[in-house]
Design a protein around this motif. Structure first.
Motif, PDB file in Angstrom:
ATOM      1  N   UNK A   1      33.971  43.583  60.434  1.00 19.50           N
ATOM      2  CA  UNK A   1      35.032  44.599  60.506  1.00 19.50           C
ATOM      3  C   UNK A   1      36.393  43.960  60.748  1.00 19.50           C
ATOM      4  N   UNK A   2      36.406  42.785  61.392  1.00 19.51           N
ATOM      5  CA  UNK A   2      37.677  42.090  61.653  1.00 19.51           C
ATOM      6  C   UNK A   2      38.161  41.333  60.421  1.00 19.51           C
ATOM      7  N   UNK A   3      37.371  41.360  59.354  1.00 23.22           N
ATOM      8  CA  UNK A   3      37.783  40.681  58.121  1.00 23.22           C
ATOM      9  C   UNK A   3      37.154  39.309  57.954  1.00 23.22           C
ATOM     10  N   UNK A   4      36.348  38.899  58.948  1.00 22.99           N
ATOM     11  CA  UNK A   4      35.642  37.618  58.810  1.00 22.99           C
ATOM     12  C   UNK A   4      35.625  36.853  60.110  1.00 22.99           C
TER      13      UNK A   4
ATOM     14  N   UNK B   1      24.751  42.176  67.530  1.00 22.53           N
ATOM     15  CA  UNK B   1      25.949  42.813  68.093  1.00 22.53           C
ATOM     16  C   UNK B   1      27.232  42.310  67.421  1.00 22.53           C
ATOM     17  N   UNK B   2      27.261  41.020  67.084  1.00 16.75           N
ATOM     18  CA  UNK B   2      28.542  40.425  66.679  1.00 16.75           C
ATOM     19  C   UNK B   2      28.823  40.524  65.181  1.00 16.75           C
ATOM     20  N   UNK B   3      27.787  40.473  64.340  1.00 15.03           N
ATOM     21  CA  UNK B   3      28.074  40.374  62.902  1.00 15.03           C
ATOM     22  C   UNK B   3      28.875  41.575  62.396  1.00 15.03           C
ATOM     23  N   UNK B   4      28.531  42.813  62.783  1.00 16.26           N
ATOM     24  CA  UNK B   4      29.353  43.920  62.287  1.00 16.26           C
ATOM     25  C   UNK B   4      30.788  43.865  62.784  1.00 16.26           C
ATOM     26  N   UNK B   5      30.976  43.345  64.010  1.00 14.87           N
ATOM     27  CA  UNK B   5      32.351  43.245  64.541  1.00 14.87           C
ATOM     28  C   UNK B   5      33.134  42.183  63.789  1.00 14.87           C
TER      29      UNK B   5
END
Ligand SMILES: NC(=O)c1ccc[n+]([C@@H]2O[C@H](COP(=O)([O-])OP(=O)(O)OC[C@H]3O[C@@H](n4cnc5c(N)ncnc54)[C@H](OP(=O)(O)O)[C@@H]3O)[C@@H](O)[C@H]2O)c1
Length: 218
Positions: free
Chosen positions: A112-115, A105-109
């Motif tokens: 997308x936030x730049x890191x 769940x978290x890695x794509x977010x």
């Protein structure tokens, strides 16, 4: 304010990690199966063995920049010939599935936030096994492998994935279960929390895919 999700934040190590991150300016959200009040932070109730619950917990945190997964457990028993499959599977599930569900769940977010940072707790036993804990040792070695797989997949997007490896942490549960041991050889949760805070921070920008020893003097 950058936000950190701390899974297992009401545990022995978790309370120290939550305090350390909160006091260094992170907006902290704790996730456990049982909602309990934790001073100065948001608490979400979710069983992280459930992928949908893990997904909702991650979605519920705005400006997410760090995920710290502390959920896990230990059990001591016989040599492998005496271990029930159900007990072996329980160790694998408890130590690996929350990490996988959170990462999914978290890695794509985070990307997308730049890191950002994704941190898990393995154990020294993954590198230096001892008899009577085959399920735990296999699971914690799996945590290291998962972190390295995440590093391979997301380092390019600026997401750092690292594991810390405690030996014995100086917790009330360990003092109770090992009354004859010398706790001065164990590592206080606050010391490990400071390492985790560093791994969450941009100060650790060049570090990813690492298995960081937090053995102390043991
Ligand atoms: N203690 C040690 O000496 C030691 C040594 C090496 C490695 N480690 C590792 O360090 C980590 C933290 O250890 P600890 O001693 O602080 O553990 P702990 O005190 O048992 O805390 C575990 C935390 O995880 C939460 N949790 C358990 N199952 C969950 C689930 N399915 N979904 C969501 N939350 C769940 C618990 O809260 P709820 O019950 O409310 O869900 C609790 O907050 C673990 O991964 C452990 O294996 C510990």
């Amino acid at each position: 304010m950058a936000a950190a999700l701390v899974a297992g934040g009401t545990g022995a190590l978790g309370r120290a990690v939550v305090g350390e991150l909160r006091d260094s300016g992170w907006a902290v959200t704790v996730v456990n199966r049982h909602a309990r009040q934790v001073e100065g932070v948001a608490v979400l109730e979710a069983d992280l063995l459930d992928p949908d619950a893990a997904g909702m917990a991650v979605e519920g945190v705005e400006d997410l920049r760090a995920v710290v997964n502390l959920v896990g457990g230990f059990s001591m028993g016989p040599k492998v010939e005496g271990v029930r499959l159900a007990d072996f599977e329980h160790m694998l599930r408890l130590n690996l599935v929350p990490a996988f569900n959170l990462a999914r769940a978290a890695m794509p977010r985070l990307a997308a936030a730049g890191g950002g940072a994704f941190i898990c707790v393995s154990a020294r036993a993954a590198l230096r096994p001892f008899a009577g804990a085959s399920g735990y040792i296999t699971a914690k070695a799996g945590v290291l492998a998962l972190v390295q797989a995440l590093d391979a997949e997301y380092r390019g997007a600026g997401v750092r994935s690292n594991a810390v490896l405690p030996s014995v942490i100086d917790t009330p549960a360990n003092r109770e279960s090992m009354p004859d041991a010398d706790p001065s050889k164990w590592v206080p949760p606050a010391e490990i929390a400071r390492v985790i805070r560093f791994l969450c921070s941009e100060d650790s920008a060049p570090t990813s895919g690492a298995a960081v020893p937090v053995y102390g003097r043991a």
